[in-house]
Design a protein around this motif. Structure first.
Motif, mmCIF file in Angstrom:
data_model
loop_
_atom_site.group_PDB
_atom_site.id
_atom_site.type_symbol
_atom_site.label_atom_id
_atom_site.label_comp_id
_atom_site.label_asym_id
_atom_site.label_seq_id
_atom_site.Cartn_x
_atom_site.Cartn_y
_atom_site.Cartn_z
ATOM 1 N N LYS A 94 8.455 -38.266 19.237
ATOM 2 C CA LYS A 94 9.062 -37.513 18.148
ATOM 3 C C LYS A 94 9.595 -36.170 18.636
ATOM 4 N N ARG A 95 8.733 -35.370 19.224
ATOM 5 C CA ARG A 95 9.157 -34.036 19.636
ATOM 6 C C ARG A 95 9.965 -34.061 20.925
ATOM 7 N N GLY A 96 9.715 -35.074 21.745
ATOM 8 C CA GLY A 96 10.501 -35.191 22.965
ATOM 9 C C GLY A 96 11.968 -35.445 22.667
ATOM 10 N N PHE A 97 12.241 -36.335 21.723
ATOM 11 C CA PHE A 97 13.637 -36.616 21.367
ATOM 12 C C PHE A 97 14.245 -35.480 20.547
ATOM 13 N N GLU A 98 13.426 -34.720 19.834
ATOM 14 C CA GLU A 98 13.948 -33.523 19.169
ATOM 15 C C GLU A 98 14.452 -32.529 20.212
ATOM 16 N N ALA A 99 13.733 -32.409 21.319
ATOM 17 C CA ALA A 99 14.139 -31.492 22.383
ATOM 18 C C ALA A 99 15.386 -32.007 23.106
ATOM 19 N N LEU A 100 15.445 -33.285 23.354
ATOM 20 C CA LEU A 100 16.585 -33.839 24.088
ATOM 21 C C LEU A 100 17.853 -33.877 23.242
ATOM 22 N N GLY A 101 17.709 -34.096 21.948
ATOM 23 C CA GLY A 101 18.889 -34.264 21.111
ATOM 24 C C GLY A 101 19.448 -35.663 21.227
ATOM 25 N N SER A 102 20.574 -35.903 20.562
ATOM 26 C CA SER A 102 21.114 -37.264 20.499
ATOM 27 C C SER A 102 21.831 -37.688 21.776
ATOM 28 N N LYS A 103 22.365 -36.712 22.546
ATOM 29 C CA LYS A 103 23.123 -37.066 23.748
ATOM 30 C C LYS A 103 22.807 -36.114 24.897
ATOM 31 N N PRO A 104 21.590 -36.169 25.422
ATOM 32 C CA PRO A 104 21.279 -35.293 26.548
ATOM 33 C C PRO A 104 22.026 -35.738 27.807
ATOM 34 N N THR A 105 22.429 -34.795 28.622
ATOM 35 C CA THR A 105 23.127 -35.129 29.864
ATOM 36 C C THR A 105 22.524 -34.355 31.026
ATOM 37 N N PHE A 106 22.590 -34.952 32.189
ATOM 38 C CA PHE A 106 22.155 -34.319 33.436
ATOM 39 C C PHE A 106 23.256 -34.491 34.466
ATOM 40 N N GLU A 107 23.607 -33.393 35.161
ATOM 41 C CA GLU A 107 24.642 -33.443 36.192
ATOM 42 C C GLU A 107 24.185 -32.674 37.423
ATOM 43 N N PHE A 108 24.242 -33.317 38.571
ATOM 44 C CA PHE A 108 24.024 -32.615 39.830
ATOM 45 C C PHE A 108 25.337 -31.931 40.167
ATOM 46 N N MET A 109 25.338 -30.583 40.147
ATOM 47 C CA MET A 109 26.593 -29.854 40.166
ATOM 48 C C MET A 109 27.033 -29.380 41.549
ATOM 49 N N PHE A 110 26.118 -28.800 42.316
ATOM 50 C CA PHE A 110 26.506 -28.222 43.596
ATOM 51 C C PHE A 110 25.438 -28.504 44.649
#
Length: 409
Positions: free
Chosen positions: A76-92
């Motif tokens: 419940k609270r984990g998905f509240e923190a992530l939101g509906s569309k969490p994204t992760f990007e390795f940038m540099f």
């Protein structure tokens, strides 16, 4: 998939895909019961301290952890923190050195951060002056070198206060070793427009500080809280052995007064305050420590899995001037807890090992963000402060989710 508990207490499956994002997995019932045999090796020699190294041969669902980015423990609270569309990007991709001291300047929409000395040890002191600025006004962001004037030697901790960057210098060498300029462990302000740096603290009644590792600014009073472990001597970033015990302090720049707030932790590291300024969190990373004897050559000891690697919480009262009621908050599962942040919602975020852990104020782990590089520190950025940058060895990454940073003041 619907999970169930077997007669022996094992959840089946223990790990499963969940949500709409293929990079999200859920660990059912915190994997509180594992089928024998299982083993988890803790070491700093490679990636062995990663949670994904947990071997459970009879539970193939653990293989889902290998490629997962978001690991949810409380749905419940984990998905509240992530939101509906969490994204992760390795940038540099960056050098195999520790990247630290992230400071976000909202007026410029720039993220400043540092690069600590490379390993193995032995680089000349003048090589420890490399810092970066990330321009977030364009997409993709632009990474460039940044050097204050005068330079700040090996910034380890950073924060934002009254329109200025705060950076702590974590190395100390005499003038003959550093291009004719004396450098000592200190706390510095930096004007983000002119890049002029000014030392505002460099001693405790005539004693050199050990590190000034991490910083937090009280949201009401503006007082600066900081930790002071032994690491520069262990890592050969200073020519002066420790002179005072490892401790944590409160500093009032307007008066110059420094107050001891705790000296019970072996290696106090990350530090953060709740949005109301009433709870202080300090990370203890004594599981990774080294000699403090000036008669011995500096050097970091091997990682000790039974050493102190916990986060502690303290009550803050009387307008930020009284620190009391130290209590255990969380025993870090991987490596050591390093940089800490507290979100506007009161969630505690800890950089540790190959991930970022997210807790509620009671110390319950809700979500872990797993990364392809180590994570030493983190920082919120963006107009809505819902973008998180993760910094460590070999690179930096970006997370977009539903966790909100505190507004810089």
């Amino acid at each position: 998939m619907r999970s169930f508990v077997q007669p022996n207490g094992v959840s089946s499956p223990i790990v499963e895909k969940c949500g709409t994002n293929s990079s999200i997995v859920c660990v059912n019932k915190y994997a509180a019961v594992l089928p024998y045999p299982f083993n988890r090796t803790i070491s700093v020699l490679g990636k062995e301290y990663d949670f994904r190294n947990l071997s459970v041969p009879s539970a193939p669902s653990f293989d889902l952890l290998q490629n997962a980015t978001f690991v949810v423990f409380d749905r419940k609270r984990g998905f509240e923190a992530l939101g509906s569309k969490p994204t992760f990007e390795f940038m540099f991709p960056l050098a195999n050195t520790v990247h630290e001291a992230p400071v976000y300047v909202p007026e410029q929409n720039l993220l400043y951060f540092s690069e600590l000395p490379p390993f193995p040890l032995g680089s000349p002191p003048s090589a420890y002056l490399r810092n970066f600025v990330l321009d977030l006004n364009q997409e993709p962001p632009l990474l460039a070198n940044f050097t204050p004037n005068p330079p700040v030697f090996a910034p380890n901790g950073g924060s934002y206060r009254h329109g200025q960057l705060l950076w702590s210098s974590s190395g100390a060498f005499n003038a003959s070793e550093l291009n004719g300029t004396e450098s000592r462990i200190s706390l510095n302000t930096i004007d983000p427009i002119t890049h002029k740096s000014t030392v505002i603290l460099n001693n405790y009644f005539g004693f050199f500080f050990n590190n000034i590792n991490d910083l937090a600014v009280h949201p009401i009073t503006g007082d600066i809280f900081f930790t002071d472990p032994y690491y520069p001597w262990s890592n050969a970033r200073t020519d002066t052995a420790p002179q005072i015990p490892a401790a944590s302090y409160r500093f009032v720049p307007e008066t110059g007064a420094v107050f001891l707030i705790d000296d019970t932790l072996e290696e106090p590291n990350g530090i953060a305050l709740s949005p109301d300024g009433k709870t202080l969190y300090i990370a203890e990373s004594g599981a990774l420590s080294g000699t403090i004897d000036s008669r011995q050559p500096p050097g970091t000891k091997a990682y000790n899995t039974t050493g102190h690697r916990s986060i502690y919480a303290f009550d803050v009262s009387h307008n930020g001037t009284r620190i009391s009621n130290k209590r255990s908050f969380y025993l870090t599962q991987d490596y050591i807890p390093d940089g800490l942040k507290v979100s506007q919602e009161g969630l505690v975020l800890s950089a540790s090992g190959h991930g970022l852990d997210v807790f509620d104020p009671s110390g319950q782990l809700l979500v872990r963000v797993q990364t392809p590089h180590s994570v030493a520190n983190c920082q919120f950025t963006g107009k809505d402060l819902k973008t998180m940058w993760l910094l460590g060895n070999n690179g930096i990454s970006r997370v977009r989710w539903n966790v909100t940073g505190q507004t810089p003041k």
